[in-house]
Enzyme design. Structure first.
Site, PDB file in Angstrom:
ATOM      1  CD  GLU A 207      40.852  36.918  36.364  1.00 25.16           C
ATOM      2  OE1 GLU A 207      40.306  37.259  37.424  1.00 25.16           O
ATOM      3  OE2 GLU A 207      41.614  35.945  36.280  1.00 25.16           O
ATOM      4  CD  GLU A 287      45.863  37.465  36.504  1.00 18.72           C
ATOM      5  OE1 GLU A 287      45.432  36.630  37.328  1.00 18.72           O
ATOM      6  OE2 GLU A 287      45.442  38.624  36.431  1.00 18.72           O
TER       7      GLU A 287
END
Ligand code: NAG
Ligand code: NAG
Ligand code: NAG
Length: 673
Positions: A207, A287
Site C-alpha cells: 500500500e 485485500e
C-alpha cells in the site's frame, strides 16, 4: 489422474446408481491442485494477461486467503490451512514481519532463537506445509507490512538512527533492508513455483500509495530498489503492488508490475478503476477485507461488512472475472506486545489495536467456522472453473472453561524492579525514549514498559508536569503507591497519564509533602502501522520534553526497561523465586505481578481468560506472552490455544496495571462488547 475422472464419467454413464453416490465417487477421483497444474511438468509461472491468470499455461482463478504464520500457533497451521483448502480455496497468502525475523541488528531468527516468537518463525516450514496441504502461496515480504502489527513490521531499532526516513530510498534505511532481504529472500527462492515450490507471486512493499497525501509524488526509486533486491536474490515469479485504486490510483505502482486492488466496498467502482489503470492485465483483489479489527476503547467489536454485504460484494468481485485474496481468511491473535495502532483525527487521535485479531473472518480467532465461512464455501464452488479434490472439513477444536486460577504469589513494583538485571538499567540526565536506551547490545528497548525513577521532595500542593506527550500511558507511583487511575472511557484519556494531550500536569496533595521515590512507568501501547511519513516517526516513553516539578526541570533519572522477554519470565535463575511474596493478594492495587496455577485434566482444550473484572495489563501462560488485556474492551478475554497448555498443572502470570479483581476465571468462548 485424468484417466480416473474419465473412467468415473464412463462409470456414471454406464450404471444406474443414485446421483449422490456418484458425486461422492467422482469427487474422490478428482485431481489435486498440483496434479492438475503440474503433472505434465512445469513450463511457465503465473502470468496475468487481460483474459485472466494462467499458471503453467492453464487458466487459474486465484481463490486465496490470508493466514499469518506469526498469528497462529505452529501446531495449528495445518488445521487452519486445511480449513482453507476444504472451502475450495487454492492459495494461501502471508506477510513476513521484519521485526520478528531481525529482533536486533544483524541477529536473525528463522525459528532457531529463544524468543517467545521463535517457534512461529520457521517461515519455510509454513510455506512447505501449505504445499503439502495442496495450496499455492502468495508472499508479501514487505519490508513494510501494515497488518495491525507494531510499526507495520519494521524493527524499532531503526528509530535509533537520527532522521531515518523509513519506506523511502534514504540509504540509512535501504542499507538495512538490503541486509535483511539478503538473509530472507534466498530462503524463499527454491520455494518458487518455477523450482517446484508453491510460491506463485511476490508483493513489492505494501500500500505504498497510502504513504502520505495523494497529492504527493511517491519515491519510486525505493520501489525500484525493492524490486531489484528481489531479482538479485533470485526471485522470478510474478511481482505485484497492492493499493486501493480509489483513491490511490497508480501512485504506489511501478511500470510493468501488476497492480492489484485493496477494498471491501464499492467493488465495481474499484475494479473499473483498476481496469482503467491497466487494461491489459488480469484482475485480482489482493485485500478483500472480510471483516475488521478492534482498537481498544472503541465501544463495540468491529466486523467490517455484515455477512449479507460481504456475500454480495464478494460475488460482485468474482462475477467481474477478478481473482481474490480474503484478508483475513483467519486472523488469529496478535500475541505479545506486537499490536500496531492507527492515527485518527478525533480523540484519542492515536488508537492502539487489541490483541485479538479475530477480524470477524470466515474462521474465528480459535479457528471455528463462522457464517462467513459458509458464504465463501458456496461462492468459491459457484465460481470455480476447475474442479480439484478438496479435503474433508476438519472438526472444530474442543473448548473448555477451566476452574478459576489459584493465585499464590505476587510482587509489587519495587520487587519487580529488584528482579531486573543491571544490564537493563541505566542512569540518564535528561529524558530519553526506550529506543535510545543503551541496552540490548546497542539496539535499545523495543517493547514493553520503561520506568523512570527519581527521588523528589514535594512541598504542599506541588505540581508535576510532563512536557510534550506521554508515549503512551504513564502510571505514576510515590513510594510504590500508585497515584494514577484506570481510564474507563475515552474522555478520561484527556487527563494526566495518557497520550492525547501534551504538557499535562499532575497536582499532588497537601499531605504528599515531603521526600519520596517517584516512579513513572510508561507503557508502549504499540507503534502506528499505517499512515504518512510523519506517522512513522515514533518513539516510546518520555522524551518529547523535560519533566518538571513546580517549574524546575528534573535531571538524573534511574531508568529500567521492563521488557517481559520470555527468557526473563521463564528463566528461574533471573526470576528469583525467593523474592516472590507468598499470598494471593487479590483485590490489590497495581502495578502488581500475580502468579497462579490451574489444572488441566487430560488433553488440553482451547480456552479464554476472562478479564471483564480486571483493569489493564498483560498475561502469560506457561511463560508465553498471550497479549494485552483491557476491561474497557471490545475484547474482554484472551485466547489460549490448546497447544500452549499441558496436561496437569499450568502456570499463569499476570501483570496488572491498576487493580486486580477477586478472581480470574476461564470461559469456553470469547467475550466482546
Ligand atoms: C467476464 O467473462 C465473461 C466470459 O468471458 C464475459 O462474458 C464477461 O463480460 C466478463 N465480465 C466482465 C465484467 O468483464
Ligand atoms: C493546598 O491546596 C488545598 C486545597 O486546594 C488548600 O486548602 C491548601 O490551603 C493548600 N495549601 C498550601 C500550602 O497552599
Ligand atoms: C467517563 O468516566 C468518568 C469516570 O471515570 C465519568 O465521570 C464521565 O462522566 C465519563 N464520561 C463519559 C462521556 O461517559
Amino acid at each position: 489422474m485424468h484417466m480416473s475422472i474419465e473412467m468415473c464419467r464412463i462409470f456414471k454413464a454406464a450404471f444406474v446408481l443414485t446421483l449422490a453416490t456418484l458425486e461422492v465417487t467422482c469427487a474422490q477421483w478428482l485431481p489435486t491442485l498440483y496434479e492438475y497444474y503440474t503433472s505434465e511438468g512445469i513450463r511457465s509461472s503465473l502470468e496475468a494477461p487481460a483474459s485472466g491468470f494462467l499458471l503453467n499455461g492453464k487458466e487459474l482463478t486465484i481463490f486465496s486467503g490470508s493466514i499469518h504464520y506469526f498469528r497462529v500457533h505452529p501446531s495449528l497451521w495445518q488445521d487452519r490451512m486445511r480449513k482453507l483448502r476444504a472451502a475450495g480455496f487454492n492459495t494461501l497468502e502471508t506477510y513476513i514481519p521484519w521485526n520478528l525475523h531481525e529482533p536486533e541488528r544483524d541477529v536473525f531468527d528463522f525459528g532457531d532463537g529463544k524468543r517467545d516468537f521463535s517457534m512461529f518463525l520457521d517461515v519455510r516450514a509454513f510455506i512447505l506445509l501449505a504445499q503439502e496441504e495442496d495450496l499455492f502461496v502468495i508472499i508479501r515480504p514487505g519490508p513494510y507490512i501494515c497488518a495491525e502489527w507494531d510499526f507495520g513490521g519494521l524493527p524499532s531499532w531503526l528509530l535509533r538512527t537520527p532522521n531515518i526516513k523509513v519506506r523511502t530510498s534514504d540509504p540509512q534505511y535501504t542499507s538495512r533492508v538490503k541486509i535483511y532481504f539478503d538473509m530472507l529472500l534466498p530462503q524463499l527462492s527454491d520455494l518458487q513455483f518455477s523450482q517446484g515450490g508453491p510460491i506463485i507471486a511476490f508483493q513489492i512493499e505494501n500500500e505504498y500509495g497510502g504513504f502520505g497525501p495523494y497529492s504527493d509524488p511517491r519515491d519510486k526509486n525505493y520501489l525500484e530498489f525493492i524490486k531489484k533486491t528481489f531479482e538479485d536474490n533470485g526471485l522470478e515469479e510474478l511481482f505485484f503492488t497492492a493499493d486501493s485504486p480509489v483513491p490511490s490510483g497508480d501512485i504506489g505502482s511501478l511500470p510493468g508490475v501488476l497492480q492489484t486492488a485493496n477494498f471491501n466496498k464499492d467493488p465495481i467502482i474499484q475494479l473499473e478503476a483498476l481496469k482503467n489503470l491497466q487494461p491489459d492485465r488480469a484482475l485480482i483483489v489482493m485485500e478483500f477485507w472480510s471483516g475488521w479489527f478492534d482498537h481498544w476503547m472503541e465501544g463495540s467489536h468491529q466486523t467490517g461488512l455484515t455477512p449479507k454485504v460481504f456475500e454480495e460484494n464478494m460475488e460482485k468481485v468474482l462475477s467481474y472475472n477478478s481473482s481474490i485474496n480474503l484478508y483475513m481468511f483467519h486472523g488469529g491473535t496478535t500475541f505479545g506486545f506486537m499490536n500496531g495502532a492507527n492515527v485518527i483525527n478525533y480523540l484519542p487521535y492515536y488508537a492502539p489495536d487489541a490483541s485479538s485479531y479475530d477480524y470477524d473472518a470466515p474462521l474465528s480467532e480459535a479457528g471455528d467456522y463462522t457464517e462467513k465461512y459458509r458464504i465463501v464455501e458456496r461462492i468459491v464452488a459457484k465460481y470455480s472453473k476447475v474442479q480439484t479434490k478438496t479435503p474433508d472439513k476438519p472438526l472444530e477444536s474442543r473448548k473448555f472453561a477451566y476452574k478459576p486460577i489459584k493465585f499464590y504469589q505476587y510482587m509489587n513494583m519495587e520487587d519487580i524492579l529488584n528482579n531486573i538485571g543491571e544490564e537493563d538499567k541505566t542512569v540518564i540526565n535528561t529524558m530519553q525514549s526506550m529506543e535510545e536506551l543503551p541496552i540490548n547490545n546497542g539496539n535499545g528497548q523495543s517493547y514493553g514498559y520503561v520506568n523512570y525513577r527519581k527521588h523528589i521532595v514535594l512541598s504542599a500542593n506541588s505540581t508535576l508536569k510532563v512536557s510534550g506527550h506521554i508515549r503512551d500511558i504513564a502510571l505514576m507511583l510515590l513510594d510504590n503507591e500508585q497515584k494514577t487511575k484506570s481510564p474507563t472511557n475515552v474522555t478520561d484519556l484527556n487527563g494526566f497519564g495518557f497520550w492525547p494531550n501534551g504538557d499535562r500536569e499532575f497536582p499532588f496533595k497537601e499531605e504528599d509533602a515531603g521526600e519520596h521515590t517517584m516512579d513513572i512507568l510508561v507503557e508502549n501501547a504499540g507503534r502506528v502501522n499505517y499512515g504518512g511519513p510523519q506517522d512513522f516517526v515514533q518513539k516510546k516513553g518520555l522524551w518529547e520534553g523535560p519533566v518538571t516539578l513546580d517549574g524546575v526541570e528534573q535531571l538524573g533519572w534511574e531508568v529500567t526497561a521492563l521488557q517481559f522477554k520470555s527468557e526473563w519470565v521463564r528463566g528461574d535463575f533471573v526470576f528469583r523465586l525467593s523474592s516472590w511474596r507468598q499470598g494471593s493478594s487479590l483485590r490489590a492495587a497495581g502495578p502488581i505481578l500475580q502468579r497462579g496455577l490451574f489444572e488441566v485434566e487430560g488433553e488440553p482444550a482451547d480456552t479464554w481468560l476472562d478479564f471483564s473484572q480486571w483493569g489493564k495489563g498483560i498475561a502469560f501462560v506457561n511463560g508465553f506472552h498471550l497479549g494485552r488485556y483491557f476491561s474497557a474492551g471490545p475484547p474482554k478475554t484472551l485466547y489460549i490455544p490448546a497447544p500452549l497448555l499441558k496436561s496437569g498443572t499450568n502456570e499463569v502470570i499476570i501483570f496488572e496495571h491498576y487493580e486486580t479483581a477477586s478472581e480470574l476465571i476461564f470461559q469456553d468462548h470469547p467475550i466482546f462488547i
